[in-house]
Design a protein around this motif. Structure first.
Motif, mmCIF file in Angstrom:
data_model
loop_
_atom_site.group_PDB
_atom_site.id
_atom_site.type_symbol
_atom_site.label_atom_id
_atom_site.label_comp_id
_atom_site.label_asym_id
_atom_site.label_seq_id
_atom_site.Cartn_x
_atom_site.Cartn_y
_atom_site.Cartn_z
ATOM 1 N N LEU A 77 -12.659 -6.111 2.047
ATOM 2 C CA LEU A 77 -11.472 -6.918 1.785
ATOM 3 C C LEU A 77 -11.836 -8.388 1.600
ATOM 4 O O LEU A 77 -12.865 -8.844 2.103
ATOM 5 C CB LEU A 77 -10.490 -6.790 2.949
ATOM 6 N N PRO A 78 -11.007 -9.147 0.868
ATOM 7 C CA PRO A 78 -11.268 -10.583 0.719
ATOM 8 C C PRO A 78 -11.309 -11.258 2.078
ATOM 9 O O PRO A 78 -10.507 -10.923 2.968
ATOM 10 C CB PRO A 78 -10.069 -11.073 -0.105
ATOM 11 N N PRO A 79 -12.215 -12.204 2.292
ATOM 12 C CA PRO A 79 -12.281 -12.898 3.572
ATOM 13 C C PRO A 79 -10.997 -13.690 3.822
ATOM 14 O O PRO A 79 -10.391 -14.224 2.896
ATOM 15 C CB PRO A 79 -13.486 -13.824 3.414
ATOM 16 N N SER A 80 -10.590 -13.725 5.070
ATOM 17 C CA SER A 80 -9.417 -14.497 5.495
ATOM 18 C C SER A 80 -8.099 -13.969 4.943
ATOM 19 O O SER A 80 -7.059 -14.628 5.072
ATOM 20 C CB SER A 80 -9.562 -15.984 5.106
ATOM 21 N N ALA A 81 -8.112 -12.786 4.305
ATOM 22 C CA ALA A 81 -6.849 -12.189 3.863
ATOM 23 C C ALA A 81 -6.008 -11.834 5.091
ATOM 24 O O ALA A 81 -6.539 -11.492 6.144
ATOM 25 C CB ALA A 81 -7.119 -10.938 3.034
ATOM 26 N N LEU A 113 -8.471 -8.242 -6.007
ATOM 27 C CA LEU A 113 -7.443 -8.159 -4.974
ATOM 28 C C LEU A 113 -6.774 -9.505 -4.719
ATOM 29 O O LEU A 113 -5.764 -9.576 -4.025
ATOM 30 C CB LEU A 113 -8.047 -7.623 -3.668
ATOM 31 N N GLY A 114 -7.338 -10.566 -5.278
ATOM 32 C CA GLY A 114 -6.734 -11.887 -5.169
ATOM 33 C C GLY A 114 -7.372 -12.751 -4.110
ATOM 34 O O GLY A 114 -7.859 -12.255 -3.087
ATOM 35 N N ALA A 115 -7.385 -14.059 -4.355
ATOM 36 C CA ALA A 115 -7.967 -15.007 -3.410
ATOM 37 C C ALA A 115 -7.176 -15.001 -2.106
ATOM 38 O O ALA A 115 -5.964 -14.752 -2.102
ATOM 39 C CB ALA A 115 -7.971 -16.406 -4.013
ATOM 40 N N PRO A 116 -7.854 -15.271 -0.974
ATOM 41 C CA PRO A 116 -7.169 -15.272 0.326
ATOM 42 C C PRO A 116 -5.999 -16.238 0.386
ATOM 43 O O PRO A 116 -5.059 -16.027 1.159
ATOM 44 C CB PRO A 116 -8.277 -15.682 1.309
ATOM 45 N N ARG A 173 -0.526 -12.275 -1.785
ATOM 46 C CA ARG A 173 -0.670 -10.934 -2.344
ATOM 47 C C ARG A 173 -0.432 -9.880 -1.277
ATOM 48 O O ARG A 173 -0.766 -10.083 -0.105
ATOM 49 C CB ARG A 173 -2.073 -10.729 -2.921
ATOM 50 N N ARG A 174 0.129 -8.780 -1.693
ATOM 51 C CA ARG A 174 0.244 -7.617 -0.816
ATOM 52 C C ARG A 174 -0.785 -6.600 -1.307
ATOM 53 O O ARG A 174 -0.685 -6.093 -2.419
ATOM 54 C CB ARG A 174 1.665 -7.061 -0.830
ATOM 55 N N ARG A 175 -1.777 -6.355 -0.464
ATOM 56 C CA ARG A 175 -2.959 -5.610 -0.870
ATOM 57 C C ARG A 175 -2.966 -4.206 -0.281
ATOM 58 O O ARG A 175 -2.661 -4.015 0.903
ATOM 59 C CB ARG A 175 -4.222 -6.358 -0.451
ATOM 60 N N LEU A 176 -3.356 -3.242 -1.105
ATOM 61 C CA LEU A 176 -3.557 -1.865 -0.660
ATOM 62 C C LEU A 176 -4.915 -1.416 -1.162
ATOM 63 O O LEU A 176 -5.186 -1.456 -2.366
ATOM 64 C CB LEU A 176 -2.458 -0.956 -1.219
ATOM 65 N N GLU A 214 2.260 -5.972 6.884
ATOM 66 C CA GLU A 214 3.183 -6.580 5.905
ATOM 67 C C GLU A 214 2.444 -7.070 4.666
ATOM 68 O O GLU A 214 3.051 -7.202 3.597
ATOM 69 C CB GLU A 214 3.933 -7.758 6.534
ATOM 70 N N TRP A 215 1.128 -7.321 4.801
ATOM 71 C CA TRP A 215 0.370 -7.924 3.710
ATOM 72 C C TRP A 215 -0.875 -7.127 3.301
ATOM 73 O O TRP A 215 -1.308 -7.226 2.152
ATOM 74 C CB TRP A 215 -0.053 -9.345 4.092
ATOM 75 N N THR A 216 -1.448 -6.395 4.208
ATOM 76 C CA THR A 216 -2.670 -5.646 3.908
ATOM 77 C C THR A 216 -2.578 -4.248 4.491
ATOM 78 O O THR A 216 -2.230 -4.088 5.680
ATOM 79 C CB THR A 216 -3.905 -6.356 4.508
ATOM 80 N N ARG A 217 -2.901 -3.246 3.668
ATOM 81 C CA ARG A 217 -2.940 -1.865 4.146
ATOM 82 C C ARG A 217 -4.184 -1.187 3.583
ATOM 83 O O ARG A 217 -4.575 -1.436 2.441
ATOM 84 C CB ARG A 217 -1.682 -1.107 3.736
ATOM 85 N N VAL A 218 -4.759 -0.342 4.402
ATOM 86 C CA VAL A 218 -5.956 0.389 4.008
ATOM 87 C C VAL A 218 -5.744 1.872 4.284
ATOM 88 O O VAL A 218 -5.361 2.247 5.399
ATOM 89 C CB VAL A 218 -7.197 -0.108 4.777
#
Length: 235
Positions: free
Chosen positions: A74-78, A51-54, A58-61, A83-87
């Protein structure tokens, strides 16, 4: 007989070819099938890296089971905002009925939501998120979009394999079209029947295993038929 020098040269060439292939997958978008008869925690560890380093933009789903813990998922500190993270917390039709009867698990953040029902509904919700991210980014950059899909076992237990195959084909194509990277968790050995059947849909197969107390991984790039060899899975 091959000399040690020839072996070292061959290994170096293989490593170089693998790295070039991996860089190409990041540029044009890719789909990874993650396999291995390992504890879920080990997959979670690998997924957070994918998912990529914090620190990366990155825009994470993440598409997870309804009971998944986001603190470990999820990655810590993401950045935890829509706008950037969705679950997406997914429950199949049967489970959604049971959750409704029991009150279900409350949604506690603005960036997560529950999706109940059929596979078509799930696919539409994923597509909407990807399109919204593309709008927010004014066109996503290569590898900016990162998708983790944990719901494959749930789909396989409720739908015919052929239906799931078609669903994965559409979903992975949608992510690639935005130059994104998606990884799909399929527990079981690389040579298990279901994983052999699904593998052609993916650009790479990532094997997870444990060597003593060390978590390890091995990547197989399908198009150029190159493998990485086993290497440690970092914390």
């Amino acid at each position: 007989m091959v000399s040690r020098g020839d072996t070292d040269t061959s290994a170096a060439e293989n490593t170089s070819t693998f790295q070039l292939g991996l860089d190409e997958l990041k540029r044009r978008g890719s789909a990874l099938l993650v396999v291995g008869s390992v504890p879920t925690e080990l997959y979670t560890q690998a997924s957070k890296q994918m998912l990529g380093a914090p620190t990366e933009s990155r825009r994470r789903l993440a598409v997870v089971n309804d009971s998944a813990s986001l603190e470990t998922r999820l990655p810590p500190s993401a950045r935890r905002s829509p706008e950037w993270t969705r679950v997406i917390r997914y429950a199949t039709l049967e489970r959604s009925v049971a959750a409704a009867a029991s009150g279900g698990n409350p949604i506690r953040s603005a960036y997560e939501r529950r999706v109940n029902g059929g596979m078509g509904r799930l696919g539409a919700e994923i597509a909407d998120d990807i399109n919204e991210y593309n709008r927010l980014a004014n066109e996503l950059a290569p590898a900016e979009l990162r998708v983790a899909f944990d719901a494959l076992p749930a789909l396989l237990s409720n739908y015919d394999t052929e239906e799931v195959f078609r669903f994965l084909h559409v979903m992975t194509s949608h992510v690639r079209a935005r130059n994104g990277m998606i990884h799909v968790w399929s527990p079981g050995d690389k040579h298990a029947e279901i994983n052999r059947m699904l593998a052609p849909l993916f650009d790479a197969v990532v094997e997870l295993d444990v060597d003593g107390k060390q978590a390890i991984q091995r990547w197989h790039l399908q198009e150029i038929d190159v493998s990485s060899g086993w290497f440690p899975l970092e914390d």
